[in-house]
Design a protein around this motif. Structure first.
Motif, PDB file in Angstrom:
ATOM      1  N   THR A  41      -6.150   8.974  11.115  1.00 54.89           N
ATOM      2  CA  THR A  41      -5.057   9.610  10.386  1.00 54.89           C
ATOM      3  C   THR A  41      -5.617  10.191   9.098  1.00 54.89           C
ATOM      4  OG1 THR A  41      -3.569   7.940  11.307  1.00 54.89           O
ATOM      5  CG2 THR A  41      -2.741   9.197   9.428  1.00 54.89           C
ATOM      6  N   ALA A  82      -1.037  -1.546  12.189  1.00 52.25           N
ATOM      7  CA  ALA A  82      -2.302  -2.076  12.727  1.00 52.25           C
ATOM      8  C   ALA A  82      -3.246  -0.895  12.898  1.00 52.25           C
ATOM      9  CB  ALA A  82      -2.044  -2.834  14.020  1.00 52.25           C
ATOM     10  N   LYS A 119      -7.667  -6.453  13.005  1.00 50.90           N
ATOM     11  CA  LYS A 119      -6.490  -5.722  13.514  1.00 50.90           C
ATOM     12  C   LYS A 119      -6.026  -6.299  14.858  1.00 50.90           C
ATOM     13  CE  LYS A 119      -5.828  -2.549  10.258  1.00 50.90           C
ATOM     14  NZ  LYS A 119      -4.597  -2.483   9.447  1.00 50.90           N
ATOM     15  N   ILE A 144      -0.757   6.576   4.309  1.00 51.99           N
ATOM     16  CA  ILE A 144       0.320   6.313   5.268  1.00 51.99           C
ATOM     17  C   ILE A 144       1.483   5.601   4.581  1.00 51.99           C
ATOM     18  CG2 ILE A 144       0.898   4.957   7.333  1.00 51.99           C
ATOM     19  CD1 ILE A 144      -2.004   5.518   8.334  1.00 51.99           C
ATOM     20  N   ASN A 183       1.495  -2.388   5.374  1.00 49.27           N
ATOM     21  CA  ASN A 183       0.662  -1.200   5.564  1.00 49.27           C
ATOM     22  C   ASN A 183      -0.692  -1.323   4.855  1.00 49.27           C
ATOM     23  OD1 ASN A 183       0.126   1.901   5.730  1.00 49.27           O
ATOM     24  ND2 ASN A 183       0.172   1.429   3.530  1.00 49.27           N
ATOM     25  N   ASP A 202      -2.261  -7.689  -5.491  1.00 51.60           N
ATOM     26  CA  ASP A 202      -3.301  -7.731  -4.464  1.00 51.60           C
ATOM     27  C   ASP A 202      -2.783  -8.623  -3.341  1.00 51.60           C
ATOM     28  OD1 ASP A 202      -5.509  -8.367  -2.874  1.00 51.60           O
ATOM     29  OD2 ASP A 202      -6.897  -8.249  -4.564  1.00 51.60           O
ATOM     30  N   VAL A 203      -2.584  -8.042  -2.159  1.00 43.97           N
ATOM     31  CA  VAL A 203      -1.937  -8.810  -1.084  1.00 43.97           C
ATOM     32  C   VAL A 203      -2.814  -9.937  -0.540  1.00 43.97           C
ATOM     33  CG1 VAL A 203      -0.387  -6.959  -0.338  1.00 43.97           C
ATOM     34  CG2 VAL A 203      -2.637  -7.188   0.755  1.00 43.97           C
ATOM     35  N   ARG A 251      -0.037   5.493  -1.668  1.00 39.83           N
ATOM     36  CA  ARG A 251      -0.782   6.666  -1.158  1.00 39.83           C
ATOM     37  C   ARG A 251      -0.943   6.550   0.354  1.00 39.83           C
ATOM     38  NH1 ARG A 251      -6.480   4.984  -0.930  1.00 39.83           N
ATOM     39  NH2 ARG A 251      -6.680   3.002  -2.017  1.00 39.83           N
ATOM     40  N   ARG A 310      -2.642  -2.424  -5.475  1.00 37.78           N
ATOM     41  CA  ARG A 310      -3.383  -2.935  -6.640  1.00 37.78           C
ATOM     42  C   ARG A 310      -3.354  -1.963  -7.795  1.00 37.78           C
ATOM     43  NH1 ARG A 310      -8.692  -3.575  -3.288  1.00 37.78           N
ATOM     44  NH2 ARG A 310      -7.776  -1.575  -2.704  1.00 37.78           N
ATOM     45  N   ASN A 311      -3.308  -0.673  -7.515  1.00 38.53           N
ATOM     46  CA  ASN A 311      -3.413   0.331  -8.578  1.00 38.53           C
ATOM     47  C   ASN A 311      -2.026   0.727  -9.092  1.00 38.53           C
ATOM     48  OD1 ASN A 311      -3.651   2.775 -10.038  1.00 38.53           O
ATOM     49  ND2 ASN A 311      -5.617   3.170  -9.043  1.00 38.53           N
ATOM     50  N   TYR A 365     -13.306  -5.038  11.182  1.00 40.75           N
ATOM     51  CA  TYR A 365     -11.988  -4.389  11.062  1.00 40.75           C
ATOM     52  C   TYR A 365     -11.195  -4.583  12.350  1.00 40.75           C
ATOM     53  CZ  TYR A 365      -8.718  -0.389  10.477  1.00 40.75           C
ATOM     54  OH  TYR A 365      -7.611   0.429  10.380  1.00 40.75           O
ATOM     55  N   GLY A 376       0.829  -1.201   0.000  1.00 41.90           N
ATOM     56  CA  GLY A 376       0.000   0.000   0.000  1.00 41.90           C
ATOM     57  C   GLY A 376       0.864   1.252   0.000  1.00 41.90           C
ATOM     58  N   THR A 400      -6.084  10.402   5.876  1.00 36.55           N
ATOM     59  CA  THR A 400      -5.922   9.714   4.583  1.00 36.55           C
ATOM     60  C   THR A 400      -7.309   9.379   4.058  1.00 36.55           C
ATOM     61  OG1 THR A 400      -6.018   7.478   5.469  1.00 36.55           O
ATOM     62  CG2 THR A 400      -3.848   8.544   5.500  1.00 36.55           C
TER      63      THR A 400
END
Ligand code: NDP
Length: 259
Positions: free
Chosen positions: A189, A142, A160, A23, A91, A64-65, A21, A43-44, A156, A18, A191
């Motif tokens: 954060t 995390a 995490k 973080i 990340n 893609d992870v 963009r 992915r992008n 989520y 990741g 983003t």
């Protein structure tokens, strides 16, 4: 001790998932400033390429992870470019808030796939390099949601929390192998994830943008959003050789929200 104190990361190879963009991009900047060579995953491809072009020594690789075969394949390519992986920053992640009774098993699985299985696949792909060298750094981004609960993010938060469980146990397995693994746990954060959460609150509650921002920022005793660079700074610190005793930890970057 003196050579540990050098804290030199120059020439090391870091994979940042990741990294295009948010973080991840700030982490890439911080590592690049220390002379680290970077593989950026996401992915992008266009976003990754654009980010890599701003860095002195970085290769973008679309992946893609959640796809284990793709991860193994891409780590092979990363090794061809820059050699063995010294640093892995897990990340990449995603959050899709919803009330518990509206969160389906598939929704839960999607959160586990990206937030837990992604790091799991990447660690298993990177570890052989680190074990061979007897040296390595793994940092998982995390969340404070790995340590405490919040409403409407059960899936989520479960994912995490699981990352932190993995981090603690793997730290013990790796303790005498020169490899550390830690989590950095940001609060809200600034983003896309936070912007999406603001939109979500506005849509679901009819609150104004400022009210939605205040609702999220109120969790932080400093009453503000964390900046990506602050998270990156903690990651960089954990990567330094001198910090070899830091392992299995969850470092909150959250203005005192979790202590
Ligand atoms: P962004 O949405 O800005 O970035 C998410 C990154 O993850 C993107 O680069 C995205 O790239 C990548 N990504 C998502 N899914 C996948 C996937 N399946 N495979 C590969 N890459 C993927 O969010 P943040 O920068 O805020 O989030 C980074 C990390 O920080 C996440 O793990 C998040 O949970 C965590 N975090 C964020 C907080 C916040 O308030 N922002 C607070 C606490 C933790 P692409 O779309 O190109 O795949």
């Amino acid at each position: 001790m003196s050579e540990l104190n050098q804290g030199k990361l120059q020439g090391k190879h870091a994979v940042v998932t990741g990294g295009g963009r948010g973080i991840g991009a700030a982490i890439a900047d911080a590592l690049a400033a220390e002379g680290v060579r970077l593989t950026l995953l996401g992915r992008n491809e266009e976003v990754l390429k654009a980010k890599a072009e701003t860095l002195p020594d970085a290769v973008p690789l679309a992946c893609d992870v959640t796809n284990r075969d793709a991860v193994e394949d891409i780590f092979g390519k990363a090794r061809e470019n820059y050699g063995p992986v010294d640093i892995l920053v897990n990340n990449a992640g995603a959050a899709h808030p919803s009330p518990f009774m509206k969160t389906s098993p598939d929704d839960l699985q999607a959160m586990l796939d990206v937030n837990l299985m992604g790091p799991w696949h990447c660690i298993q792909a990177a570890l052989p390099d680190m074990l061979e060298k007897g040296n390595g750094r793994i940092v998982n981004i995390a969340s404070t949601a790995a340590l405490i609960g919040y409403k409407y993010v059960t899936a989520y938060s479960a994912a995490k929390h699981a990352v932190q469980g993995m981090t603690r146990s793997l730290a013990l397995e790796l303790a005498n192998k020169g490899i550390t693994i830690n989590s950095v746990c940001p609060g809200f954060t600034e983003t896309d994830i936070a912007f999406d959460a603001i939109e979500n609150i506005m849509n679901k509650t009819g609150r104004s943008r400022d009210e939605a921002i205040a609702e999220l920022a109120k969790h932080n005793p400093q009453k503000r959003f964390i900046q990506p660079e602050e998270v990156a700074s903690a990651v960089l610190w954990l990567c330094e050789d001198i910090n070899r005793s830091m392992t299995g930890q969850a470092i909150s970057v959250a203005g005192g929200e979790v202590m």
